[in-house]
Structure formats: structure tokens, C-alpha cells
Design a protein around this motif. Structure first.
Motif: not given
Length: 153
Positions: A50-56, A63-65, A85-93
Motif C-alpha cells: 500500500v502506498q499512502v498519499k495525502t489528498g487535497r 485529488l491525489f498523485n 496493489a493499493f493507494f491508501g488516501v487520507y485527506c485533511p478535513g
């Protein structure tokens, strides 16, 4: 003041990790900082990166890269296809975190998942946040793409 991108990424990783554990998944952390993935998800003995990304937040979507930028001799985009295999995405707010199969997003640009309807009313081919919300999944219900190919470990 300069944004501390390392701290932002660490916080996103911690939130995704906590959400996965709360949903009943077994999660491991790789040793060191130089991996192409942030977490290892154990789904009934099938291990997935899992690759973690910070969303906007943008216009009712997160949105995330879907790529990483590596600067050696020149800046170039590097896809995560075949590496995770997966993106783990967290978006502040926004409460919660999301688990998105890598095959469901573009390989070298931004991806988005919507939490409000678009202004033009489009519904077909829209990726809704509720489908990917980790708290809506259970460890027994995850469909892992890596049982078919080399995306797993």
C-alpha cells in the motif's frame, strides 16, 4: 513558512494505518524509508503493498498523485503500477481514509474520488468516496488484486 511534506506524509500514513487496523486488517510496516510502499496489508494471508498519499480537496472531490517524482539527472514521473496493489488516501478535513486499487486510477497523473455530485450532474464512471472508505470495508470483504499477478508480495 515552508510546508513540512515529511510530517504531512507521516500523519497521512498514521491515519490510514489506524483506519485499516480499526477495520480488522493486519498491517505491517516495512523497515526503512527507501521502499516504494508504506504499508503491507495482510488479507487472509495474501500480502499487498500500500502506498499512502495525502489528498487535497477540490470542488467536491479528493485529488491525489498516482505517481512519484524522482530527481536524478532530470525530474521524471514514476508510476506505482506493478509496485503496489493499493493507494491508501487520507485527506485533511475529511473524516476517514480510503483504500483504492492501483488499477482503478491513472498511472502518471492525478486521480480523484468524489464525495459530492459534480456540477454537471455526471454519475457514470464517477468514483465515489463511499466505495473506497476503509471503515465501510471489512478485512473479510476486501477483494485483493494481487492474487492474480505480481502486485502482492
Amino acid at each position: 513558512m515552508k510546508r513540512n511534506t515529511k510530517a504531512v506524509g507521516d500523519f497521512s500514513e498514521a491515519v490510514v494505518l489506524a483506519e485499516l487496523i480499526q477495520a480488522g486488517y493486519k498491517v505491517s510496516l516495512p523497515f526503512g524509508e527507501d521502499q516504494r510502499y508504506d504499508l503491507i496489508l495482510d488479507n487472509k494471508g495474501v500480502l499487498s503493498r500500500v502506498q499512502v498519499k495525502t489528498g487535497r480537496l477540490r470542488n467536491g472531490a479528493i485529488l491525489f498523485n498516482c505517481y512519484s517524482v524522482h530527481a536524478d539527472r532530470e525530474e521524471r514521473l514514476r508510476t506505482y503500477r506493478g509496485a503496489v496493489a493499493f493507494f491508501g488516501v487520507y485527506c485533511p478535513g475529511i473524516a476517514g481514509a480510503y483504500l483504492i486499487p492501483v488499477e482503478e486510477v491513472p498511472s502518471t497523473c492525478n486521480a480523484s474520488i468524489r464525495f459530492t455530485p459534480s456540477k454537471n450532474g455526471q454519475y457514470s464512471r464517477v468514483k465515489w468516496t463511499r466505495r473506497y472508505l476503509i471503515s465501510n470495508k471489512s478485512a473479510s470483504g476486501l477483494q485483493s488484486p494481487d492474487s492474480r499477478d505480481a502486485q502482492g508480495i
